[in-house]
Write a protein that holds these residues in place. Structure first.
Motif, PDB file in Angstrom:
ATOM      1  N   PHE A 145       0.809  -1.214   0.000  1.00 20.11           N
ATOM      2  CA  PHE A 145       0.000   0.000   0.000  1.00 20.11           C
ATOM      3  C   PHE A 145       0.845   1.268   0.000  1.00 20.11           C
ATOM      4  CE2 PHE A 145      -2.633  -3.123   2.439  1.00 20.11           C
ATOM      5  CZ  PHE A 145      -3.584  -3.339   1.460  1.00 20.11           C
ATOM      6  N   GLY A 146       2.089   1.186  -0.434  1.00 18.99           N
ATOM      7  CA  GLY A 146       2.945   2.359  -0.468  1.00 18.99           C
ATOM      8  C   GLY A 146       3.411   2.791   0.909  1.00 18.99           C
ATOM      9  N   ILE A 147       3.369   1.895   1.870  1.00 18.09           N
ATOM     10  CA  ILE A 147       3.797   2.217   3.236  1.00 18.09           C
ATOM     11  C   ILE A 147       5.156   1.559   3.472  1.00 18.09           C
ATOM     12  CG2 ILE A 147       3.286   1.957   5.681  1.00 18.09           C
ATOM     13  CD1 ILE A 147       0.344   1.884   4.984  1.00 18.09           C
ATOM     14  N   GLY A 148       6.134   2.353   3.893  1.00 18.67           N
ATOM     15  CA  GLY A 148       7.461   1.834   4.174  1.00 18.67           C
ATOM     16  C   GLY A 148       7.547   1.201   5.550  1.00 18.67           C
ATOM     17  N   GLY A 149       8.719   0.646   5.857  1.00 16.58           N
ATOM     18  CA  GLY A 149       8.921  -0.027   7.137  1.00 16.58           C
ATOM     19  C   GLY A 149       8.787   0.909   8.324  1.00 16.58           C
TER      20      GLY A 149
END
Length: 107
Positions: free
Chosen positions: A2-6
């Motif tokens: 979903f385009g969310i980084g760590g």
């Protein structure tokens, strides 16, 4: 995902822990999992109902016949154009190449 980084994911988990507490997080995750499963089942049921309606009305076979006849007609037109227009197209291509030849060489 979903385009969310760590780092962003860790921040979201941290905020969720602060808001709801560690004892309610498993319950929330379980509830969300059940909701997603129900949504998936409802979507599959809607798809199957639409497919049954299409098959019952014969739309599926008529669409296949329509697309195949359309494809046949397009192929006939293409073959007619290829056989009838080939000399003219070749001459036009040569004329264009003659006109653009010096321009290409200058660049």
């Amino acid at each position: 995902m979903f385009g969310i980084g760590g780092g962003e994911l860790i921040f979201i988990i941290f905020i969720a822990l602060m808001l709801f507490g560690s004892d309610k997080i498993p319950d929330i995750a379980r509830t969300m999992g059940k909701a997603m499963a129900q949504l998936k089942n409802a979507t599959n049921e809607i798809k199957s109902e639409i497919q049954k309606g299409v098959e019952a009305n014969g739309i599926d076979t008529s669409m296949k016949e329509l697309t195949s006849s359309f494809t046949d007609e397009v192929e006939k037109v293409k073959s007619n154009l290829d056989s009838n227009m080939l000399p003219e197209v070749t001459k036009a291509k040569e004329d264009i190449e003659d006109l653009t030849g010096p321009i290409k060489r200058q660049l």
